[in-house]
Design an enzyme around this catalytic site. Structure first.
Site, PDB file in Angstrom:
ATOM      1  CD  GLU A 253      -2.845  -1.112   2.484  1.00 15.63           C
ATOM      2  OE1 GLU A 253      -3.005  -0.153   3.076  1.00 15.63           O
ATOM      3  OE2 GLU A 253      -3.551  -2.115   2.785  1.00 15.63           O
ATOM      4  CG  HIS A 271      -6.260   0.071   4.538  1.00 18.97           C
ATOM      5  ND1 HIS A 271      -4.833  -0.312   4.838  1.00 18.97           N
ATOM      6  CD2 HIS A 271      -7.097   0.133   5.482  1.00 18.97           C
ATOM      7  CE1 HIS A 271      -5.013  -0.687   6.137  1.00 18.97           C
ATOM      8  NE2 HIS A 271      -6.180  -0.366   6.561  1.00 18.97           N
TER       9      HIS A 271
HETATM   10  C1  MLT Z   1      -7.140  -0.005  11.705  1.00 19.06           C
HETATM   11  O1  MLT Z   1      -6.193  -0.774  11.906  1.00 19.06           O
HETATM   12  O2  MLT Z   1      -8.166   0.010  12.433  1.00 19.06           O
HETATM   13  C2  MLT Z   1      -7.342   0.165  10.407  1.00 19.06           C
HETATM   14  O3  MLT Z   1      -6.614  -0.417   9.249  1.00 19.06           O
HETATM   15  C3  MLT Z   1      -7.457   1.751  10.221  1.00 19.06           C
HETATM   16  C4  MLT Z   1      -6.995   2.615   8.967  1.00 19.06           C
HETATM   17  O4  MLT Z   1      -7.909   2.573   7.932  1.00 19.06           O
HETATM   18  O5  MLT Z   1      -5.897   3.040   8.711  1.00 19.06           O
END
Ligand code: MLT
Length: 297
Positions: A253, A271
């Site tokens: 990413e 994500h």
């Molecule tokens: C998380 O670990 O809570 C998520 O991946 C948050 C995000 O989108 O950064």
């Protein structure tokens, strides 16, 4: 007192800092600029865009707290922070419902060709006969990792009339109507599989695990990139080992594997599991409160 909100924060979260009289900088810094700026801050708060490395922690000579607005703290060198006595704060649970709902977004998309229909209709095609799908009701949902998100995912599955299998390395003690099974049994018997485990040294789902799944299985990963081996997954999709995959998280990413992104058997998002106004608000409030409490100690 001043904190660096390197990946932003919701308005409610900002107000908590303001009320506490803590100043903030919500610009995003990277590389050498971040290493230079960090020494002026008492705390740094990140989401997933910033990796808080050992180098950043060392440069942050005034750091008293590191915060992750979210659940996973894998983008923070938390072991090193702990060795320097700097607490790492996070908000487990605050975004669980959003992640679980996205899991089903992917399942519905895969089972009913929603984005493929739109993509081909935009090309002027009408492929009704190619897009015969499946109901989720009556099918078997396999939930791997039975923490907060796993439990909500299981609950949605039950509400949809699915039979739910659950696997966790920890003992599962739940009064939910789920059957606790081995990893092998879950992979063998599930029609829809959702993974909710942290990223470890080695992918949790690789060639061997994919081969254990039904050829008709749909696999969704909204946990962490690298939990599913992308090379093995691509091979499995190309060779009909499984029917499709929904991916919200990626090994690389923000530059995901473009072959997978474009693959007709893949439902892809960038994500966004925790990216709802609802979750961002809850996370923003909770993490700001935790950080203020830590800095005011
Ligand atoms: C998380 O670990 O809570 C998520 O991946 C948050 C995000 O989108 O950064």
């Amino acid at each position: 007192m001043k904190v660096l909100l390197n990946d932003g924060l919701s308005q409610n979260g900002l107000e908590i800092f303001e009320k506490a009289g803590i100043k903030y900088d919500k610009n995003h810094y990277e590389g050498d600029e971040l290493l230079e700026k960090i020494k002026h801050f008492d705390g740094i708060l990140v989401r997933s865009a910033t990796t808080v490395t050992k180098e950043i922690i060392d440069a942050g000579i005034n750091l008293k707290a590191i915060a992750r607005a979210g659940t996973g703290i894998d983008n923070i060198d938390h072991v090193y922070a702990a060795s320097k006595g700097i607490p790492v704060l996070n908000t487990p649970g605050a975004n669980s419902a959003s992640v679980s709902e996205l899991v089903f977004g992917h399942f519905f998309n895969l089972a009913r060709y929603i984005s493929e229909s739109k993509r081909t209709m935009a090309l002027g095609e009408w492929n009704k006969n190619q897009y015969k799908g499946y109901e989720l009701a009556g099918k078997t949902l396999g939930v791997v990792g039975f923490g907060r998100i796993g439990k909500i995912t299981a609950g949605i599955g039950l509400a949809l009339g699915m039979k739910v299998l659950a696997y966790d390395v920890m003992n599962i003690n739940s009064d939910m109507n789920v059957k606790v099974v081995s990893k092998e049994q879950l992979l063998n018997e599930s029609d829809f599989i959702s993974i909710h485990v942290p990223k470890l040294d080695k992918p949790f789902i690789g060639t061997e695990e994919l081969k254990m799944m039904k050829k008709s299985a749909f696999l969704v990963n909204c946990s962490r990139g690298g939990v599913v081996d992308e090379t093995a997954l691509l091979e499995a999709l190309n060779n009909g080992i499984i029917a499709g995959a929904g991916l919200d998280v990626w090994e690389n990413e923000p530059h995901p594997n473009s072959v997978l992104v474009k693959h007709p058997k893949v439902s892809a998002t960038c994500h966004i599991g925790a990216n709802t106004y609802d979750a961002l608000d809850r996370v923003g409030i909770e993490i700001a409160e935790k950080m203020v409490a830590e800095l005011m100690k």
